[in-house]
Design a protein around this motif. Structure first.
Motif, PDB file in Angstrom:
ATOM      1  N   VAL A 460       0.845  -1.194   0.000  1.00  0.00           N
ATOM      2  CA  VAL A 460       0.000   0.000   0.000  1.00  0.00           C
ATOM      3  C   VAL A 460       0.875   1.236   0.000  1.00  0.00           C
ATOM      4  CG1 VAL A 460      -1.748   1.300   1.275  1.00  0.00           C
ATOM      5  CG2 VAL A 460      -1.836  -1.193   1.243  1.00  0.00           C
ATOM      6  N   GLN A 461       0.483   2.236  -0.786  1.00  0.00           N
ATOM      7  CA  GLN A 461       1.242   3.475  -0.845  1.00  0.00           C
ATOM      8  C   GLN A 461       0.285   4.646  -0.629  1.00  0.00           C
ATOM      9  OE1 GLN A 461       3.699   3.805  -4.296  1.00  0.00           O
ATOM     10  NE2 GLN A 461       4.779   5.617  -3.549  1.00  0.00           N
ATOM     11  N   SER A 475      -7.838  -3.498   4.515  1.00  0.00           N
ATOM     12  CA  SER A 475      -7.799  -2.139   3.954  1.00  0.00           C
ATOM     13  C   SER A 475      -8.637  -1.238   4.844  1.00  0.00           C
ATOM     14  CB  SER A 475      -8.366  -2.122   2.531  1.00  0.00           C
ATOM     15  OG  SER A 475      -9.762  -2.419   2.549  1.00  0.00           O
ATOM     16  N   GLU A 501      -3.971   6.046  -2.435  1.00  0.00           N
ATOM     17  CA  GLU A 501      -4.282   4.708  -2.930  1.00  0.00           C
ATOM     18  C   GLU A 501      -4.933   3.857  -1.849  1.00  0.00           C
ATOM     19  OE1 GLU A 501      -1.582   0.936  -4.242  1.00  0.00           O
ATOM     20  OE2 GLU A 501      -0.962   2.892  -5.002  1.00  0.00           O
ATOM     21  N   ASN A 502      -4.561   4.110  -0.608  1.00  0.00           N
ATOM     22  CA  ASN A 502      -5.124   3.342   0.507  1.00  0.00           C
ATOM     23  C   ASN A 502      -6.553   3.752   0.841  1.00  0.00           C
ATOM     24  OD1 ASN A 502      -4.163   5.843   1.394  1.00  0.00           O
ATOM     25  ND2 ASN A 502      -3.847   5.124   3.481  1.00  0.00           N
ATOM     26  N   ILE A 504      -8.943   3.930  -1.620  1.00  0.00           N
ATOM     27  CA  ILE A 504      -9.805   3.477  -2.715  1.00  0.00           C
ATOM     28  C   ILE A 504     -10.997   2.668  -2.216  1.00  0.00           C
ATOM     29  CG2 ILE A 504      -9.907   1.921  -4.695  1.00  0.00           C
ATOM     30  CD1 ILE A 504      -7.118   2.878  -5.486  1.00  0.00           C
ATOM     31  N   VAL A 520      -4.107  10.675  -5.828  1.00  0.00           N
ATOM     32  CA  VAL A 520      -3.535   9.907  -6.933  1.00  0.00           C
ATOM     33  C   VAL A 520      -4.627   9.581  -7.948  1.00  0.00           C
ATOM     34  CG1 VAL A 520      -1.743   8.935  -5.439  1.00  0.00           C
ATOM     35  CG2 VAL A 520      -3.893   7.706  -5.736  1.00  0.00           C
ATOM     36  N   LYS A 522      -5.482   6.823  -9.431  1.00  0.00           N
ATOM     37  CA  LYS A 522      -6.273   5.617  -9.162  1.00  0.00           C
ATOM     38  C   LYS A 522      -7.435   5.910  -8.224  1.00  0.00           C
ATOM     39  CE  LYS A 522      -2.631   2.115  -9.749  1.00  0.00           C
ATOM     40  NZ  LYS A 522      -1.863   1.046  -9.055  1.00  0.00           N
ATOM     41  N   THR A 523      -7.182   6.741  -7.243  1.00  0.00           N
ATOM     42  CA  THR A 523      -8.221   7.081  -6.268  1.00  0.00           C
ATOM     43  C   THR A 523      -9.271   7.985  -6.880  1.00  0.00           C
ATOM     44  OG1 THR A 523      -6.577   6.914  -4.504  1.00  0.00           O
ATOM     45  CG2 THR A 523      -8.632   8.038  -3.970  1.00  0.00           C
TER      46      THR A 523
END
Length: 548
Positions: A460-461, A475, A501-502, A504, A520, A522-523
């Motif tokens: 996880v980042q 998560s 990202e964590n 999401i 980010v 992705k989120t």
């Protein structure tokens, strides 16, 4: 009409001898609501509707409270006279015109109602009701006196024979945006909230001794926003809306022509000045607001303003909020604006829960400086929370309800000193953190651990310079679900704010997932809404815009 209650104020006014009854009839038009759109003064008039008057009855979804001498009482919904006049058993009378009739007294019956969803015992709302109790009858008298001086044919000719009635009934209701939106949808087929609605209930063909003038419905929420934008008090804005709505009930309609608009604007100014208000009326204020909106590049849209949330009904029971990159700015500081927004939300009954990769003691230390870690705060030893990326979840009274540890085999993979075995034997390890430059984390650490962790752990980042290794299948989202099950709360009742990202899974779980613009890609891709950045008080903006 709106629920009929014992009048707040009853008094008699001398009137001239009655005139002959009017010959024209606009029953269908007169029973339609007239809407005032402050931001769009030239919107199509509601009089253009083709819906017959007999189709109207008040929606059955509301209950209200009656303001009477400082006491708030609950009352039940009434029946629309236009739809069911015969059921009310009014006696039919014949109004005879005679030039020799003596002056008679007309009784004014004014009811001030407060919709149930507005805050109970709110001092400002009660002050508004008292203001209306004192001013509505006077405004009505002044407006009736002014009808005879009008030359433009903009009023309802079916109510010009005021002297032919024994009494006049009028109600004014204070409500929230949700209530007036439902009225708009029910009566006008438009799913939007407006500042004021005027709904005439006068039906000439019933030939009643009572002039049921109608109902003025005012949204306190919209009025509060407009008052702040226009630089005067909420009490002043309510008074302006009341006068505007009253004139609509008397037949004025600023939307039918420029001449009619000029006349109504002039009449607004006369009435407001007589009531002690020296500012602008609603029509001119609406024009000013439009001009300001057209020239202002920083339009807030649906964002509510600080200090106004008490007039709004919460959309969510819980707000789950990330810390780094979300609640905290790029300097890892909690701004006063964000802190105040959280306090406002909590004061309106919304529970705020922190969901972070940090440990609980670290979060408490950060929020303590903003007064958010005391007995009325959002994080303390006795409050719920989701920490360490969902590996530690605390429920009611701060009791630990979930803990997940990292597989020892993953820990051995990172062994850099002989004592790691002793460390594993001495304590449970929940996650590992690697901190380096963003470039090294991206090009070296993450590729290595993505392969080395295998099926035993997740990578996880949360921020570019840090990599976390956590147990597989865990998560923030899973931790929040555990807490929701514990609290008996549904995912549809929560709103979540994050950036990394964590976050999401957390945003995907919530009914409304908001990713800040600094997040980010992705989120942001899974979010329902993209908010402003953490350096622009993104949490506060999200609360004021979406939580109520």
């Amino acid at each position: 009409m709106l629920p009929r209650v014992r009048p707040l104020l009853r008094f008699s006014l001398p009137l001239p001898p009655p005139m002959a009854p009017p010959i024209s009839s606009r029953a269908a038009a007169a029973t339609l609501p007239i809407v005032s759109l402050a931001a769009a003064p030239h919107s199509p008039s509601a009089f253009k509707s083709n819906i017959p008057s007999t189709a109207f009855a008040p929606p059955a979804f509301f209950t209200t409270r009656c303001f009477h001498a400082g006491v708030v009482k609950k009352i039940v919904p009434g029946v629309c006279a236009a739809a069911a006049g015969g059921q009310r058993e009014y006696r039919k009378v014949r109004r005879r015109a005679t030039a020799k009739s003596k002056q008679k007294e007309l009784e004014l019956s004014v009811s001030i109602c407060i919709e149930e969803d507005l805050p109970d015992n709110d001092s400002e709302i009660l002050s508004i009701a008292e203001l209306l109790r004192l001013n509505v009858p006077m405004a009505l008298k002044l407006a009736l006196d002014g009808l005879k001086d009008s030359r433009c044919k903009t009023r309802d000719t079916t109510i010009s024979d005021v002297g032919g009635y024994e009494s006049i009934e009028l109600s004014v209701m204070l409500c929230n945006d949700s209530f007036i939106r439902k009225l708009n949808k029910e009566w006008r087929g438009e799913d939007s909230a407006t500042d004021v609605l005027s709904m005439s209930q006068h039906v000439p063909r019933l030939n009643l001794p009572i002039l049921m003038l109608g109902d003025i419905v005012i949204s306190v929420e919209t009025a509060a926003r407009q008052a702040e934008e226009r630089g005067h008090t909420l009490l002043d804005e309510i008074l302006i809306l009341m006068v505007h709505g009253l004139l609509h009930l008397l037949g004025f309609d600023h939307e039918i022509s420029d001449e009619a608009e000029t006349e109504m604007e002039k009449e607004e100014e006369i009435l407001l000045k007589s009531l002690g208000w020296t500012g602008k009326g609603l029509i001119q204020s609406a024009y000013d607001s439009c001009e300001k909106a057209n020239s202002d590049s920083a339009i807030l849209g649906d964002r509510k303003k600080e200090g106004s949330l008490r007039f709004y009904k919460p959309k969510f029971k819980y707000i789950f909020c990330d810390m780094d990159g979300t609640l905290l700015n790029s300097k890892s500081q909690l701004s006063t604006t964000n802190a105040n927004a959280l306090k406002e939300a909590m004061s309106r009954g919304v529970k705020v829960v922190i969901a972070t990769g940090k440990a609980r003691p670290a979060v408490i230390n950060i929020l303590k400086t903003a007064g958010l870690a005391d007995k009325d705060g959002i994080v303390l030893e006795a409050s719920p929370g989701v920490f360490l990326q969902g590996l530690l979840v605390y429920g009611r009274q701060g009791r630990e309800i979930f803990r997940r540890n990292l597989d020892p085999g993953v820990c051995r993979e990172a062994e850099v000193m002989p004592s790691v075995e002793d460390l594993i034997a001495a304590a449970d390890i929940q996650k590992m953190l690697f901190i380096d430059t963003a470039d090294r984390v991206a090009t070296e650490l993450r590729p290595y651990w993505s392969e080395a962790a295998g099926e035993l752990a997740n990578v996880v980042q949360a921020v570019p310079h840090m990599l976390e290794i956590v147990p597989v299948g865990t998560s923030k989202g899973s931790g929040i679900q555990i807490l929701l099950d514990h609290l008996g709360v549904k995912a549809e009742e929560i709103m979540a704010i994050g950036d990394g990202e964590n976050d999401i899974e957390m945003l995907q779980l919530a009914a409304l997932g908001i990713a800040l613009s600094n997040g980010v890609e992705k989120t942001k891709a899974v979010a329902d809404v993209i908010g402003v950045s953490n350096d622009e008080d993104g949490v506060a903006d999200a609360i004021y815009r979406y939580a109520f």
